[in-house]
Every structure is written in structure tokens, then in C-alpha cells.
Design an enzyme around this catalytic site. Structure first.
Site, PDB file in Angstrom:
ATOM      1  N   HIS A  68      10.752  -0.870  11.709  1.00 50.70           N
ATOM      2  CA  HIS A  68      10.511   0.040  12.827  1.00 50.70           C
ATOM      3  C   HIS A  68      11.697   0.974  13.047  1.00 50.70           C
ATOM      4  O   HIS A  68      11.551   2.189  13.174  1.00 50.70           O
ATOM      5  CB  HIS A  68      10.231  -0.764  14.104  1.00 50.70           C
ATOM      6  CG  HIS A  68       9.993   0.095  15.300  1.00 50.70           C
ATOM      7  ND1 HIS A  68      11.011   0.495  16.134  1.00 50.70           N
ATOM      8  CD2 HIS A  68       8.870   0.671  15.768  1.00 50.70           C
ATOM      9  CE1 HIS A  68      10.505   1.271  17.080  1.00 50.70           C
ATOM     10  NE2 HIS A  68       9.206   1.384  16.872  1.00 50.70           N
ATOM     11  N   CYS A  93       1.748   6.955   0.861  1.00 55.99           N
ATOM     12  CA  CYS A  93       2.392   7.140   2.165  1.00 55.99           C
ATOM     13  C   CYS A  93       3.462   6.088   2.412  1.00 55.99           C
ATOM     14  O   CYS A  93       4.072   6.034   3.462  1.00 55.99           O
ATOM     15  CB  CYS A  93       1.359   7.129   3.285  1.00 55.99           C
ATOM     16  SG  CYS A  93       0.383   5.633   3.339  1.00 55.99           S
TER      17      CYS A  93
HETATM   18  C1  PEP Z   1       3.045   0.741   3.366  1.00 56.86           C
HETATM   19  O1  PEP Z   1       2.786  -0.462   3.358  1.00 56.86           O
HETATM   20  O2  PEP Z   1       3.605   1.334   2.430  1.00 56.86           O
HETATM   21  C2  PEP Z   1       2.696   1.567   4.551  1.00 56.86           C
HETATM   22  C3  PEP Z   1       2.821   2.862   4.519  1.00 56.86           C
HETATM   23  O3  PEP Z   1       2.280   0.893   5.642  1.00 56.86           O
HETATM   24  P1  PEP Z   1       3.267   0.188   6.674  1.00 56.86           P
HETATM   25  O4  PEP Z   1       4.664   0.581   6.284  1.00 56.86           O
HETATM   26  O5  PEP Z   1       2.903   0.651   8.008  1.00 56.86           O
HETATM   27  O6  PEP Z   1       2.974  -1.266   6.437  1.00 56.86           O
END
Ligand code: PEP
Ligand code: MG
Length: 763
Positions: free
Chosen positions: A400, A709
Site C-alpha cells: 500500500h 498492470c
Molecule cells: C497485481 O497483482 O499485479 C496487481 C496489479 O494487483 P494488486 O497489486 O492489486 O494485487
């Protein structure tokens, strides 16, 4: 004022008298003229001091003594000791002595009894009245009786020749002969409470006053030995935000000896608020009067004795960090590396450490402070926005703290393991968010090493790329910076950050019949982003927060305690069992789509099997969302979903996006948030790349759009590999969009170049 008097009354002094009474004395006089309650008194002038040196004939001996190599500490100490002794031992001319005695007696008459006074030094340079020698000369508190006042004045004079003062003048190029000293003799305020005030925010200049207060005399706050209460007052609305600190020590006058001593704050006062609202307003009103008088924001010291408020000192706000610099003498010189962690958000910033152990303490983080905590949580976002930098004990590059700092453009170092233990409140440090380093003191920005905090750079000519370059967003507050990147859309909008930021668990809304409130609140956050990017696509991902994060929210007490929340009840598997929560999210999307935001794409997190896609699509249809108006896609975060991509495609999806943060942790069995195994966490591990490549090839054959992402999409080297694999788009962090776009453009051109060379070779 008559020519060159020995003594002047503060009420007769004005700002033009700085050469006679120093900045401190002149400012007190000005305040009295503005009817500010300042403790009364007089000043023994700088000219009187000069006359003392001349009339007693010690001047030449004194200044000859001062010719010393100040870099030789021993010699400097010896010279300082003998110069001070000379000033102290030399008898003050009788006429000067009697002027001081009469002034004290007059003060006694005005105030009644033999008042306790403070005798403060105020040094002044003849040719540079604005030069500041603050803190180098001494102050004597609780002095009583005319004879003791005379002695204290002479001690102030002698303090002009302390080792530190001599050193400073030589290094700053001041002639000893041109620096004089005045002594301000002022009725002592035997404060039961005291503190400081900035009439405006010293970093941003915003019209909010900051008042700090603690029990007893002001020394405890000024020296930084106590954490005071902090009150923020919005000067427009007069709204007060109080942060009550635990105040364990206080400086007071000893009843028997009259000396100032440090003692423990009585238990019942330690956590009690020092100032009432009414008292805060009184202090603020005085601050505003002083500000008006000087026509500039002020840094003020105040004291309260038996209910009466006094202003003890005021000076213009230059920057809040002046006080820090004074505190920081011990770390002057070579910067010391204090800690190392992961550079999570680029930029370099210096500021005062505020260690936050619970969210109740967040108000202590003022603009420009360094927020230091074990790990950040969504309710810390406003404080993270105020912070100049963020440092955490725990977490990796996708925690976070890392994600939100990058979006806010606040430099951050995460995973230091021991920041909350090694750093202390009030310490001045420099955070280098690029290299993941923490230094003591304030460091000048190393141009090449670290960009300015918060910088989003966009080239004059943005290259057009066939592979779209998008941006990730988690909090609505980052929208403006995200749009400024010129990105082709949002490849990931993480709604759980918005939901966790609401402070109440989704179950709370359901149980309290407040579903609409939840939907409205979430809609507000998402609308900010989809509206700002319209018509560019925004892929909004349904909720994916682990149980340990939900447990911290109001109404989250019933969250199950899981042995490994990363492998537990999160993402689409949870939403499909808690259909009410899923439907509230879908309803939010529907409202926005109905409002014309057809740029929304719905993205499902942590998909493991095609049944989940089928079930989710049923719910989407049930809520009335028209698949003609919205794209639906999935995250590829689990090796299983990569390996069964063809089955997932067969379920009918418009796009996939690689969540490499999770895909890496699940492929390599490396907890993404565990700093102990951070070295093994490799998003470009051949196994991860193999899974990604396989999915891209299958999707390209089926006409399904591909994207990334995860954090790896912010790495230009990874971007190059993905372009070569044939990915449709890459979504990066705000701070990385430009460099990724460049890497993409270059790679695409290289591919064309290589192809043309191959053709030429074939010829
Ligand atoms: C990931 O797992 O790469 C992602 C983008 O989701 P999060 O970081 O929110 O788990
Ligand atoms: Mg993920």
C-alpha cells in the site's frame, strides 16, 4: 530615544532600534506598541556593551585574544574561556551599573515586589542588523534582585565569546569587533502552559495556524524534549483539529531554589488537552494582530500564567525548518546513512520524523514532515498527502505504501525493517526514494540521483506508440497527476483502496441498511477518474483486498483470521460468495454507465477458473449492465489462469491484464510483501515470462486484448520484452509512464528496423 543610553524601556523601542537592542528587543517593543500582551521590561543596549569594553580598556586585549585558529577545538575552547573570564571579571563602570539598578527598581515599582526576570541575550552586527545569531548566546531565567540582574547582564555579554559563537562568526566572515550584544531584561512569565504558534502553514503558506502547547515553561518544546499537543486551526472557518500528545516531562521553576528544573508531568495531566478552544482562539487572535502589524506570517512563542496569555517572542516565518536546523547540531557535518530499504517512490525530501503507531496519531503529521510507520493503510492517505516523504518498516514495492506514494508523487522508502525503532520523533532526516536510503540531517538534492518530489515529466513531443501506454490509479486524489501523464487510459483502477479509505467495512453498510451510501461514496471516487479520462478507457477492477486489511475497518471485526491471507479469501472468489458486496460494486458501475461513461471496463481479479468468469458475468447481466456498452476482462494473476487461458477466453472476455505482482508471488512462492524474501522476487523470472508469453500468443490468436498492470509494467526493460511478445497495452505507475512510453516507442521502431534488415538480407 536619547543618544546612546545604557538602558531603554521596551515600550519605547521600535523596529529601527535593532542596532541598539537586537532583533529580539526591537520586536518586543513593536508588539507592545501594537497592544500585544508582552511581559514588560527594558534592554541594556549594544552601545552600553561597547562603552563597557572601551571605558574599562579591555577592548584591545579582548580582540587580540580572539585571533585563533577556530578549527583547533582545544585552542578555541581555551581562548573562549579566557575571553569570557575577562568580560566577567572586569568591573562594570558605576554609571552603567546604577542605570541598570534603577531600571530594575523601576520595574519592581511597576510590577510590585521584586519581580523575577529573564535576562536574554540579543546579538547584533553593526553593519548587518538583520544577521541572526539566534541560540548562540545565553539566557538566564528566574533572576531576582538588582545585583543579580547586573551579574546576569554581564554573563550575557560574556556569552558573546562562547566557543560556538566565536566559531560561527569566523566561519561566517563577521569581524568580532563589529558584533555587539544587548541584554533584554523582561518580567518572567511563570508559565503553567506554553508553546509556539505559526500563524500560517510554514511550508505551504496556507491560512491555517499551527499551535503547539505543553505544560510548564516553554523550554521543553523549544528544545524538542517533549512531544506537545498540536492544534491546527483553519483560519477561514475557525475549525480546530486537536491532536493531544502524551506529555511526560515539563520544565518548571523550583519553588524553593527558584531554579528551572525538569520534572515528570502529573499522571492526570499527561494525556489532557493543554488548551481549550477559547484559549486557542485568544492565542490565534493575538497571532493575527502581530501578523497584521508586521504584514507577514509569524513564528510566535506564547505562555499562559494564571489564565493570562502572554506573547514572549515573535519573528517572521522564514521556514518551519529553521527550528529543525537548530535541533540538528549533533548531526551537522557529513551526512550519515541511517537506514536502507526499497526505493518505492522516486524523489528526495528532508523533514522532521513523525512516527505513527496508530491512526489516532495521524494529525501529528504536518505539511512537510516525514511519515514513519510500520505499514500504511488507506485511512492514512490524507496524512500521506501532507508528508514530504514516507518511510515504512514493512512492505515491498507493491505494498500500500509504495503504490499510494507513487500515485501521490511523495518519495518513499519501504521495507526498512526498523525505521520505527531506529528513527526518533523530531529527528531531521533526508529520504531518497530512488535509491532507498535514509540519511541524517538535510541533504542537498543530488541532481542526478533523485528527481524532485512529485515531478511528472511529459516530453515536449509525446511519441505515438502502436502499443498503448496507460496508467494505474488507486486513489481519486491522484487523478490530476495521472491525466497529466497523457496516458492512453487507465489500465487498472483499484477500487479496494477507495473502499478501504471509506473507513467502514462493506458489511457495515449492508447491516445498517446503508447500501446507497456505499454506492454513492464509491461512485464519487470512480466518477472522478472515469470523467477525467473520458473517452479513454478506464478498467475498473472489482474489489481485491485481503482479510487482514478489512479487519482494521469499522465493522471488520468478524473478518476471518487466515493463516495466509494472500492465498485466502480475496478477489473474485470472495465476491462470488458475498454477492451483496459484489452487487453494490456492480450497481455503482451501472449508475456510471447509465450516466454515459461508456469508457468503463470491468476487470475481475484473481480469477482461477472459467466458472468464476461465468458466474460473475451472470451477476453483471442480472444487475442490468449491457455487455454492448461495457468491456469485461480478467486479471491473470495465478499460474493456473495463465495455463487455462483458452478456457477462459471461451467464456467470452474482451481483455486480460497481467497482475505480475501476484503472478510472480504465486509462480515463485515468494510473498510479495515480505522484505525477507524480497531478493528472490523477480518479475522477469523465465517462468513468469513464459506464462505471460503463452497468454499473449493465445489472446492474439483469439482477438482478445492484452495488457499488464502489475509493477513490472513500469520497468522499461520489461516493457521492451512485452512489446516484442505482442502485448496490446502497458499500464504503468504515474511516475513511470513517460519512460515506459519511450521504451515502447524505441522497441517498436527497432522491430520495424530489424524486419526491414531481415528483408534486405533475404534479397
Ligand atoms: C497485481 O497483482 O499485479 C496487481 C496489479 O494487483 P494488486 O497489486 O492489486 O494485487
Ligand atoms: Mg493482484
Amino acid at each position: 530615544m536619547k543618544d546612546n543610553p545604557t538602558v531603554v524601556w521596551l515600550e519605547d523601542v521600535r523596529i529601527e532600534d535593532v542596532p541598539s537592542v537586537g532583533g529580539k528587543g526591537a520586536s518586543l517593543g513593536e508588539m507592545i506598541s501594537a497592544e500585544i500582551p508582552v511581559p514588560r521590561g527594558f534592554a541594556v543596549t549594544a552601545q552600553a556593551f561597547r562603552r563597557f569594553l572601551d571605558e574599562t580598556g579591555i577592548a584591545s586585549q579582548l580582540f587580540a585574544t580572539l585571533r585563533v585558529n577556530v578549527d583547533d577545538a582545544k585552542e578555541l575552547e581555551a581562548v573562549a574561556a579566557s575571553a569570557k573570564k575577562l568580560v566577567l571579571k572586569t568591573k562594570m563602570p558605576q554609571h552603567m551599573r546604577s542605570d541598570i539598578v534603577s531600571a530594575y527598581n523601576e520595574l519592581a515599582k511597576r510590577e510590585g515586589g521584586e519581580p523575577l526576570v529573564a535576562v536574554r541575550s540579543s546579538a547584533t552586527a553593526e553593519d548587518m542588523p538583520e544577521a541572526s545569531f539566534a541560540g548562540q548566546q545565553e539566557t538566564f531565567l528566574n533572576v531576582r534582585g538588582a545585583n543579580d540582574v547586573v551579574v546576569a547582564v554581564q554573563k550575557c555579554w560574556a556569552s558573546l565569546y562562547g566557543a560556538r559563537a566565536i566559531f560561527y562568526r569566523v566561519k561566517q566572515g563577521f569581524e568580532h569587533e563589529s558584533v555587539n550584544i544587548s541584554a533584554v531584561v523582561q518580567k518572567m512569565v511563570n508559565a503553567d502552559r506554553s508553546g509556539v504558534m505559526f500563524t500560517c502553514n510554514p511550508t505551504t503558506g496556507a491560512p491555517e495556524a499551527i499551535i503547539e502547547g505543553s505544560w510548564g515553561l516553554g523550554e521543553a518544546i523549544v528544545s524538542g524534549s517533549v512531544s506537545p499537543d498540536t492544534y491546527l486551526i483553519d483560519r477561514k472557518t475557525r475549525q480546530i483539529k486537536a491532536n493531544v500528545a502524551s506529555k511526560t516531562i515539563m520544565v518548571v521553576k523550583d519553588q524553593k531554589t527558584g531554579a528551572t528544573i525538569t520534572k515528570d508531568v502529573p499522571a492526570d495531566l499527561q494525556n489532557k488537552r493543554v488548551l481549550s478552544d477559547a484559549e486557542l482562539y485568544t492565542i490565534l487572535d493575538l497571532g493575527e494582530l502581530i501578523e497584521e502589524h508586521y504584514d507577514s506570517p509569524q513564528d510566535i512563542e506564547w505562555a499562559i500564567e494564571k489564565g493570562a496569555v502572554y506573547i514572549v517572542q515573535s519573528r517572521p516565518v522564514t521556514t518551519i525548518r529553521k527550528r529543525d536546523a537548530a535541533k540538528q547540531t549533533s548531526t551537522a557535518g557529513e551526512p550519515e546513512k541511517l537506514l536502507e530499504g526499497l526505493g518505492a517512490s522516486p524523489g528526495q525530501a528532508s523533514g522532521e520524523v513523525k512516527i505513527i503507531r496508530s491512526v489516532d496519531e495521524l494529525d501529528r503529521v504536518l505539511d512537510g514532515d516525514i511519515l514513519v510507520t510500520a505499514m500504511t493503510s488507506p485511512d492514512m492517505v490524507p496524512a500521506m498527502q501532507r508528508a514530504a516523504a514516507i518511510v515504512t518498516d514493512e512492505g515491498g514495492l507493491t505494498s500500500h505504501a509504495a503504490i499510494v506514494s507513487r500515485e501521490l508523487g511523495v518519495p518513499a522508502v519501504v521495507g526498512t525493517k526498523e525505521a520505527t525503532k531506529k528513527l526518533t520523533d523530531g529527528m531531521l532526516i533526508t529520504v531518497d526514494g530512488e535509491r532507498g536510503l535514509i540519511f541524517s540531517g538535510r541533504l542537498e538534492r543530488a541532481e542526478a540521483a533523485a528527481p524532485a518530489a512529485g515531478m511528472v515529466t511529459v516530453s515536449a513531443a509525446k511519441p505515438i506508440t502502436a502499443t498503448e501506454v496507460k496508467v494505474n490509479v488507486s486513489i481519486a486524489q491522484a487523478t490530476e497527476r495521472a491525466v497529466a501523464t497523457g496516458a492512453d487510459g487507465v489500465g487498472l483502477l483499484r477500487v479496494e483502496h477507495m473502499i478501504l479509505g471509506m473507513g467502514k467495512h462493506p458489511h457495515w453498510y449492508i447491516e445498517h441498511n446503508e447500501k446507497d451510501a456505499f454506492i454513492n461514496e464509491l461512485e464519487k471516487g470512480i466518477r472522478t477518474v472515469v470523467a477525467a479520462f473520458f473517452p479513454r478507457p478506464v478498467w475498473v477492477r472489482t474489489m481485491d483486498a485481503p482479510t487482514d486489511e478489512f479487519r482494521q475497518m469499522e465493522g471488520g471485526e468478524d473478518e476471518p483470521i487466515e493463516p495466509n491471507p494472500m492465498l485466502g479469501w480475496r478477489g473474485i472468489r470472495r465476491d462470488l460468495r458475498e454477492v451483496d458486496v459484489f452487487k453494490m460494486q456492480l450497481q455503482t458501475f451501472k449508475n456510471l454507465i447509465d450516466d454515459g461513461y461508456t469508457n468503463i471496463g470491468i476487470m475481475l481479479p484473481l480469477v482461477q477458473h472459467q466458472d468464476e468468469v461465468q458466474a460473475a458475468k451472470e451477476k453483471i447481466a442480472e444487475i442490468g449492465i449491457d455487455f454492448e456498452k461495457v468491456d469485461v476482462g480478467i486479471m491473470i494473476e495465478i499460474p493456473a489462469s495463465a495455463l487455462i487461458i483458452e478456457d477462459l477466453i471461451a467464456e467470452g472476455i474482451d481483455f486480460v491484464s497481467f497482475g505480475t505482482n501476484d503472478l510472480t508471488q504465486y509462480t515463485l512462492a515468494v510473498d510479495r510483501n515480505n522484505e525477507n524474501v524480497a531478493a528472490l522476487y523477480n518479475e522477469q523470472h523465465p517462468a513468469v515470462l513464459k506464462l505471460i508469453d503463452y497468454v499473449i500468443q493465445c489472446c492474439n490468436r483469439a482477438g482478445v486484448v492484452t495488457s499488464i498492470c502489475g509493477q513490472a509494467g513500469s520497468n522499461p526493460k520489461m516493457a521492451e520484452k512485452l512489446v516484442r511478445m505482442g502485448i496490446s497495452s502497458i499500464s504503468s505507475n504515474i511516475d513511470a509512464v513517460e519512460r515506459v512510453r519511450e521504451a515502447v516507442a524505441r522497441t517498436e521502431m527497432r522491430i520495424i528496423l530489424e524486419a526491414s534488415r531481415d528483408l534486405t538480407n533475404e534479397d
